[in-house]
Design a protein around this motif. Structure first.
Motif, short mmCIF file in Angstrom:
data_model
loop_
_atom_site.label_atom_id
_atom_site.label_comp_id
_atom_site.label_asym_id
_atom_site.label_seq_id
_atom_site.Cartn_x
_atom_site.Cartn_y
_atom_site.Cartn_z
N GLY A 45 21.32 68.22 78.27
CA GLY A 45 22.06 67.02 77.92
C GLY A 45 21.49 66.26 76.74
N LEU A 46 20.69 66.94 75.92
CA LEU A 46 20.03 66.29 74.78
C LEU A 46 20.54 66.88 73.47
N ARG A 47 20.73 66.02 72.49
CA ARG A 47 21.26 66.46 71.21
C ARG A 47 20.18 66.40 70.14
N ALA A 48 19.97 67.52 69.46
CA ALA A 48 18.94 67.61 68.44
C ALA A 48 19.55 67.46 67.05
N TYR A 49 18.77 66.82 66.18
CA TYR A 49 19.13 66.67 64.77
C TYR A 49 18.01 67.28 63.94
N ALA A 50 18.37 67.96 62.87
CA ALA A 50 17.39 68.71 62.09
C ALA A 50 17.16 68.07 60.73
N LYS A 51 15.92 68.18 60.26
CA LYS A 51 15.60 67.83 58.87
C LYS A 51 14.55 68.79 58.36
N THR A 52 14.53 68.98 57.07
CA THR A 52 13.45 69.77 56.49
C THR A 52 12.15 68.98 56.63
N SER A 53 11.05 69.69 56.68
CA SER A 53 9.76 68.98 56.70
C SER A 53 9.41 68.44 55.32
N GLY A 54 10.07 69.00 54.30
CA GLY A 54 9.68 68.69 52.93
C GLY A 54 8.56 69.58 52.45
N SER A 55 8.14 70.48 53.32
CA SER A 55 7.11 71.47 52.99
C SER A 55 7.69 72.86 53.26
N LYS A 56 7.24 73.53 54.31
CA LYS A 56 7.71 74.89 54.58
C LYS A 56 8.60 74.99 55.81
N GLY A 57 8.61 73.93 56.64
CA GLY A 57 9.22 74.06 57.95
C GLY A 57 10.42 73.18 58.19
N LEU A 58 10.64 72.92 59.47
CA LEU A 58 11.82 72.19 59.93
C LEU A 58 11.38 71.27 61.06
N HIS A 59 11.96 70.07 61.11
CA HIS A 59 11.72 69.14 62.21
C HIS A 59 12.99 68.97 63.02
N LEU A 60 12.87 69.01 64.33
CA LEU A 60 13.98 68.67 65.22
C LEU A 60 13.66 67.34 65.88
N SER A 61 14.61 66.42 65.84
CA SER A 61 14.44 65.11 66.47
C SER A 61 15.56 64.88 67.46
N VAL A 62 15.21 64.27 68.59
CA VAL A 62 16.16 64.02 69.67
C VAL A 62 16.08 62.54 70.03
N PRO A 63 17.20 61.78 69.94
CA PRO A 63 17.16 60.39 70.37
C PRO A 63 17.10 60.30 71.89
N LEU A 64 16.21 59.43 72.39
CA LEU A 64 15.98 59.31 73.82
C LEU A 64 16.13 57.87 74.28
N GLU A 65 16.52 57.70 75.53
CA GLU A 65 16.31 56.43 76.18
C GLU A 65 14.79 56.20 76.26
N PRO A 66 14.32 54.98 76.13
CA PRO A 66 12.86 54.74 76.13
C PRO A 66 12.18 55.41 77.32
N THR A 67 11.18 56.24 77.00
CA THR A 67 10.51 57.08 77.98
C THR A 67 9.01 57.11 77.66
N PRO A 68 8.13 57.02 78.65
CA PRO A 68 6.69 57.10 78.36
C PRO A 68 6.34 58.35 77.54
N SER A 69 5.51 58.15 76.53
CA SER A 69 5.16 59.26 75.64
C SER A 69 4.58 60.45 76.39
N GLY A 70 3.82 60.18 77.46
CA GLY A 70 3.25 61.28 78.24
C GLY A 70 4.31 62.18 78.84
N GLU A 71 5.40 61.59 79.32
CA GLU A 71 6.49 62.39 79.88
C GLU A 71 7.20 63.20 78.80
N VAL A 72 7.41 62.57 77.65
CA VAL A 72 8.05 63.28 76.53
C VAL A 72 7.17 64.43 76.07
#
Length: 294
Positions: A159-186
């Motif tokens: 149930g999570l939607r990923a968005y992609a961006k270039t790293s600006g170097s060699k790779g790729l970053h995937l980011s997912v918007p979340l409801e606020p969640t403790p960083s340890g759980e993420v």
């Protein structure tokens, strides 16, 4: 004499505008500043409420590079800061780049912009999950795209939607918007995801950083979800040989990638893309798109 520029009522001393920062293309510091002024409306929502870390490269990517979380010396009093919990420095503060004057002041220092997955005032409560896909040669961003496609579908199954961006170097970053969640759980969820990707795609993916494991494969770096870690912000220039940008991309572009050049965007190309497509990362700044970890 250093020119003084008035930006939304703030006086900013802009220096060495003719200095070449990217020798390979002749891209100057003045062009760096113009780029950031042009993309500010897209960039600011992604950094405006987050403690900022800077990778500074004032003499270009071939000069000295230094990473700093502390407010740079000489920061104007009108540049906002926020308390940041650090065990070694309980009184630590970091800059928050919340408006155009602060952005132009910071850009004048010649920096990459790096932010955590949480907002000022809510340390270690993440509203994004990030996966940094880093290719080990001879793998390239093409292999990162293959891994990204699998991760996109796997996240969608939760149930999570990923968005992609270039790293600006060699790779790729995937980011997912979340409801606020403790960083340890993420962090724990992201690690499980990376391990599952390695099991399902053993010839393509590794989830550990050990260099011996990485030639020809994509390292799915889940560690940047830790509260103390940061990721290159959308639209930041990178300290590379050319003025490459960490640029949001559409999934059809990821699907169609056949060569590294297909997903490498210079500053002027990103300006053109923004004018044509708008901010492809806009959903990340919209709470209506936030998902919940399973």
């Amino acid at each position: 004499m250093t020119p003084i520029t008035l930006v939304e009522g703030r006086r900013i001393a802009l220096s060495n505008l003719d200095k070449v920062i990217y020798p390979e293309t002749g891209f100057t510091k003045g062009e760096v500043l113009h780029y950031y002024a042009t993309v500010a409306d897209a960039l600011l929502p992604h950094i405006a409420d987050r403690p900022m870390s800077f990778l500074r490269y004032p003499d270009g990517p071939g000069g000295q590079l230094f990473f700093t979380k502390n407010p740079p010396p000489g920061a104007p009093a009108w540049v906002s800061t926020t308390p940041v919990p650090r065990s070694e420095d309980p009184g630590a503060r970091q800059v928050v780049v919340g408006d155009l004057p602060a952005l132009m002041w910071a850009a004048n220092l010649v920096v990459e912009f790096h932010v955590p997955q949480w907002r000022a005032g809510r340390p270690a409560i993440a509203d994004r999950l990030v996966l940094d896909l880093d290719p080990g040669a001879p793998a390239t961003v093409v292999e990162c795209c293959a891994a990204a496609r699998w991760l996109r579908e796997r996240l969608a199954a939760d149930g999570l939607r990923a968005y992609a961006k270039t790293s600006g170097s060699k790779g790729l970053h995937l980011s997912v918007p979340l409801e606020p969640t403790p960083s340890g759980e993420v962090s724990a969820y992201a690690k499980r995801l990376a391990q599952e990707a390695e099991r399902e795609l053993p010839d393509l993916v590794v989830h550990r950083m050990a260099k011996a494991l990485r030639p020809g494969k994509v390292f799915v770096d889940h560690s940047q979800n830790a509260a103390a870690k940061t990721t290159a912000a959308p639209y930041t220039l990178r300290a590379r040989a050319r003025p490459l940008v960490s640029a949001p991309v559409a999934w059809p572009e990821v699907d169609a990638c056949r060569a590294p050049a297909d997903l490498a965007f210079l500053a002027d190309e990103v300006v053109t893309r923004l004018a044509r497509d708008g901010d492809l990362f806009a959903p990340l700044a919209d709470p209506a798109h936030a998902g919940r970890l399973p």
